[in-house]
Design a protein around this motif. Structure first.
Motif, PDB file in Angstrom:
ATOM      1  N   ALA A 259     -42.171 -15.381 -19.019  1.00  0.00           N
ATOM      2  CA  ALA A 259     -42.670 -14.100 -18.717  1.00  0.00           C
ATOM      3  C   ALA A 259     -41.762 -12.938 -19.923  1.00  0.00           C
ATOM      4  N   PRO A 260     -42.646 -12.337 -20.486  1.00  0.00           N
ATOM      5  CA  PRO A 260     -41.996 -11.113 -21.537  1.00  0.00           C
ATOM      6  C   PRO A 260     -41.407  -9.987 -20.716  1.00  0.00           C
ATOM      7  N   VAL A 261     -40.681  -9.319 -21.203  1.00  0.00           N
ATOM      8  CA  VAL A 261     -40.205  -7.941 -20.797  1.00  0.00           C
ATOM      9  C   VAL A 261     -41.166  -6.906 -20.310  1.00  0.00           C
ATOM     10  N   PHE A 262     -41.204  -6.507 -18.944  1.00  0.00           N
ATOM     11  CA  PHE A 262     -42.009  -5.475 -18.661  1.00  0.00           C
ATOM     12  C   PHE A 262     -41.324  -4.109 -19.230  1.00  0.00           C
ATOM     13  N   ASP A 263     -41.803  -3.529 -20.202  1.00  0.00           N
ATOM     14  CA  ASP A 263     -41.317  -2.348 -20.800  1.00  0.00           C
ATOM     15  C   ASP A 263     -42.416  -1.323 -20.918  1.00  0.00           C
ATOM     16  N   PHE A 264     -41.856   0.104 -20.331  1.00  0.00           N
ATOM     17  CA  PHE A 264     -42.682   1.166 -20.091  1.00  0.00           C
ATOM     18  C   PHE A 264     -43.230   1.563 -21.538  1.00  0.00           C
ATOM     19  N   SER A 265     -42.361   1.540 -22.422  1.00  0.00           N
ATOM     20  CA  SER A 265     -42.713   2.117 -23.581  1.00  0.00           C
ATOM     21  C   SER A 265     -43.292   1.168 -24.699  1.00  0.00           C
ATOM     22  N   ASP A 266     -43.745   0.055 -24.187  1.00  0.00           N
ATOM     23  CA  ASP A 266     -44.385  -0.881 -25.084  1.00  0.00           C
ATOM     24  C   ASP A 266     -45.828  -0.559 -25.150  1.00  0.00           C
TER      25      ASP A 266
ATOM     26  N   ALA B 101     -50.333  -1.547 -18.362  1.00  0.00           N
ATOM     27  CA  ALA B 101     -49.838  -0.960 -17.194  1.00  0.00           C
ATOM     28  C   ALA B 101     -48.918   0.412 -17.653  1.00  0.00           C
ATOM     29  N   GLY B 102     -48.176   0.321 -18.681  1.00  0.00           N
ATOM     30  CA  GLY B 102     -47.665   1.463 -18.862  1.00  0.00           C
ATOM     31  C   GLY B 102     -48.426   2.321 -19.761  1.00  0.00           C
ATOM     32  N   ASN B 103     -49.513   1.996 -20.467  1.00  0.00           N
ATOM     33  CA  ASN B 103     -50.546   3.105 -21.007  1.00  0.00           C
ATOM     34  C   ASN B 103     -51.203   3.972 -19.729  1.00  0.00           C
ATOM     35  N   GLN B 104     -51.396   3.182 -18.785  1.00  0.00           N
ATOM     36  CA  GLN B 104     -52.118   3.483 -17.619  1.00  0.00           C
ATOM     37  C   GLN B 104     -51.283   4.567 -16.909  1.00  0.00           C
ATOM     38  N   MET B 105     -50.131   4.663 -16.855  1.00  0.00           N
ATOM     39  CA  MET B 105     -49.276   5.577 -16.260  1.00  0.00           C
ATOM     40  C   MET B 105     -49.105   6.595 -17.212  1.00  0.00           C
ATOM     41  N   PHE B 106     -49.200   6.615 -18.456  1.00  0.00           N
ATOM     42  CA  PHE B 106     -49.261   7.605 -19.496  1.00  0.00           C
ATOM     43  C   PHE B 106     -50.539   8.547 -19.202  1.00  0.00           C
ATOM     44  N   GLN B 107     -51.724   7.852 -19.099  1.00  0.00           N
ATOM     45  CA  GLN B 107     -52.894   8.649 -18.929  1.00  0.00           C
ATOM     46  C   GLN B 107     -53.048   9.411 -17.441  1.00  0.00           C
ATOM     47  N   GLU B 108     -52.267   8.736 -16.527  1.00  0.00           N
ATOM     48  CA  GLU B 108     -52.213   9.356 -15.291  1.00  0.00           C
ATOM     49  C   GLU B 108     -51.450  10.608 -15.155  1.00  0.00           C
ATOM     50  N   VAL B 109     -50.065  10.585 -16.038  1.00  0.00           N
ATOM     51  CA  VAL B 109     -49.137  11.809 -16.032  1.00  0.00           C
ATOM     52  C   VAL B 109     -50.064  12.721 -16.822  1.00  0.00           C
TER      53      VAL B 109
ATOM     54  N   THR C 273     -35.803   1.255 -21.729  1.00  0.00           N
ATOM     55  CA  THR C 273     -37.326   1.741 -20.745  1.00  0.00           C
ATOM     56  C   THR C 273     -37.862   0.233 -20.058  1.00  0.00           C
ATOM     57  N   ALA C 274     -36.937  -0.855 -20.240  1.00  0.00           N
ATOM     58  CA  ALA C 274     -37.339  -2.292 -19.759  1.00  0.00           C
ATOM     59  C   ALA C 274     -37.138  -1.851 -18.018  1.00  0.00           C
ATOM     60  N   ALA C 275     -38.288  -2.457 -17.351  1.00  0.00           N
ATOM     61  CA  ALA C 275     -38.318  -2.364 -15.949  1.00  0.00           C
ATOM     62  C   ALA C 275     -38.021  -3.555 -15.153  1.00  0.00           C
ATOM     63  N   LEU C 276     -38.656  -4.662 -15.848  1.00  0.00           N
ATOM     64  CA  LEU C 276     -38.521  -5.877 -15.035  1.00  0.00           C
ATOM     65  C   LEU C 276     -38.518  -6.950 -16.038  1.00  0.00           C
ATOM     66  N   PHE C 277     -37.705  -8.081 -16.086  1.00  0.00           N
ATOM     67  CA  PHE C 277     -37.407  -9.255 -16.983  1.00  0.00           C
ATOM     68  C   PHE C 277     -36.705 -10.237 -16.321  1.00  0.00           C
ATOM     69  N   PRO C 278     -36.907 -11.440 -16.831  1.00  0.00           N
ATOM     70  CA  PRO C 278     -36.492 -12.702 -16.423  1.00  0.00           C
ATOM     71  C   PRO C 278     -34.944 -12.659 -16.473  1.00  0.00           C
ATOM     72  N   ALA C 279     -34.400 -13.521 -15.420  1.00  0.00           N
ATOM     73  CA  ALA C 279     -33.005 -13.952 -15.532  1.00  0.00           C
ATOM     74  C   ALA C 279     -32.770 -14.872 -16.672  1.00  0.00           C
TER      75      ALA C 279
END
Length: 404
Positions: A194-201, A206-214, A32-38
């Motif tokens: 930066a940490p990993v942007f994980d939707f399930s974290d 930001a991921g929690n906001q998407m859960f509420q919107e769905v 579920t990782a969406a964005l992360f550093p190289a």
């Protein structure tokens, strides 16, 4: 100014000979990782091994690998300076006239990616030091949703308001990485260390906001699906139509929160684990299912079964009188049994004329045909099962049909 493409597609064994040190995707990422550093890999730590994950800084001469299914975004002060979505190997050069800043053209990406690049691109020449981040271009699975209490929507199939508790998951795709990074990802995820942007974290706001919107769009999505004639207007089809319901959910989310146009996100597929209807909806579903079962050609089948049972009951409980009564009714209705004919001597056609009966050839007024009591009872029973009459109405109609 930007990245020079060294080769396309898979790297193979040439990387070990030509590139001793390079940046690439870190190991052990959650799905579920969406964005992360190289992270750097190479001879300093052994080929294929990660070294200090925060070292995602690129300068002139930095070599970077973009695997299939990922995009690369270079960032300075929170703004994108380069975007690569084509798999291959690249070298950063801030002054080469042969370099390019955007490698797009992937069919999975939104057509707005060029427009969003023009809107967000870095003004002037990029600086000599930038941060490199990878963005996932794959379907991101296991984004879960669920309701704690009933949601309600108007349902065309039931012609009523429906209430249910539901839970499931959906897959997500980033269709415009630039919109996603600039308009939705918090600044803490596109900075140094930066940490990993994980939707399930659970700590990812930001991921929690998407859960509420769905969850807030589920009622509208169910209404869209069950009121769409192309979907057959059936609740039962939702759980087996992962793409069809995803389209309804994506449309509802876009209308309410503009995921695609403002954030570069789209819902691709859904998996509904359960739908638990409230008591009133379950009762209504049962009634509608009975009505469906008794509609069309199937209605005649049920009527024939009821008539057959009536024949058996009349013979068992009423003896000859019962069968005679049934035979009279059946004859009036087109008859399942032949009416009983009086005995006549051999060679004599028909029954002997009784005294006072009209002579042969005279027109006699026919008595009105008597309604079939068994057929009437079957109709009354069908109306009772569908909830159109009460038990008291049925008993009264039964007595009237039987002449009690």
């Amino acid at each position: 100014m930007g990245f020079i493409q060294a080769f396309k597609g898979a790297v193979g064994g040439m990387l070990a000979d030509q590139w001793k040190d390079f940046l690439t995707v870190p190991n052990g990422l959650p799905q579920t990782a969406a964005l992360f550093p190289a992270v750097p890999q190479g001879t300093n730590a052994g080929r294929g091994s990660n070294t200090r994950g925060s070292e995602n800084v690129i300068t002139n001469g930095s070599k970077i690998l973009v695997p299939q299914g990922y995009g690369l975004i270079s960032v300075v002060d929170g703004r994108a300076t380069g975007l690569i979505t084509e798999a291959g190997g690249y070298e950063f050069n801030d002054s080469s006239p042969d370099s390019r800043s955007v490698f797009a053209g992937d069919d999975l990406l939104a057509s707005t990616i060029g427009t969003s690049w023009e809107r967000f691109k870095y003004g002037g020449r990029p600086t000599s030091q930038q941060l490199a981040f990878y963005v996932s271009l794959k379907e991101i699975p296991d984004n879960r949703f669920g309701t704690q209490s009933e949601i309600y929507w108007d349902d065309a199939y039931l012609n009523a308001q429906v209430g249910a508790v539901t839970r499931g998951s959906y897959t997500l795709r980033i269709i415009d990485p630039l919109l996603f990074v600039h308009n939705f990802v918090p600044a803490s995820f596109i900075s140094a260390n930066a940490p990993v942007f994980d939707f399930s974290d659970p700590d990812n706001a930001a991921g929690n906001q998407m859960f509420q919107e769905v969850v807030g769009s589920l009622a509208q999505a169910f209404s869209r699906y069950t009121n769409d004639p192309d979907k057959g207007n059936r609740i039962s089809r939702i759980q087996g139509d992962s793409v069809g319901f995803a389209q309804s959910l994506s449309a509802a989310v876009e209308e309410n929160y503009r995921w695609s146009s403002d954030r570069g996100l789209a819902i691709v597929k859904t998996a509904i684990v359960s739908i638990e209807y409230d008591q009133r909806t379950r009762e209504l579903l049962a009634d509608v299912q009975k009505a469906d079962a008794l509609s069309g050609a199937r209605s005649q089948s049920f009527l024939n079964q009821a008539t057959a049972r009536g024949v058996q009951a009349a013979g068992e409980t009423g003896g000859g009188a019962g069968l005679a009564m049934f035979g009279a009714g059946a004859g009036a209705a087109g008859g399942l049994v032949n009416p009983v004919q009086p005995w006549a001597p051999p060679g004599q056609q028909g029954a002997p004329q009784q005294q006072g009966a009209p002579a042969q050839g005279e027109q006699a007024q026919a008595a009105p045909a008597r309604e079939d009591p068994v057929a009437k009872l079957a109709q009354y029973k069908q109306m009772l099962d569908q909830g159109l009459i009460s038990e008291e109405d049925y008993e009264a109609a039964k007595k009237a049909a039987l002449g009690l």
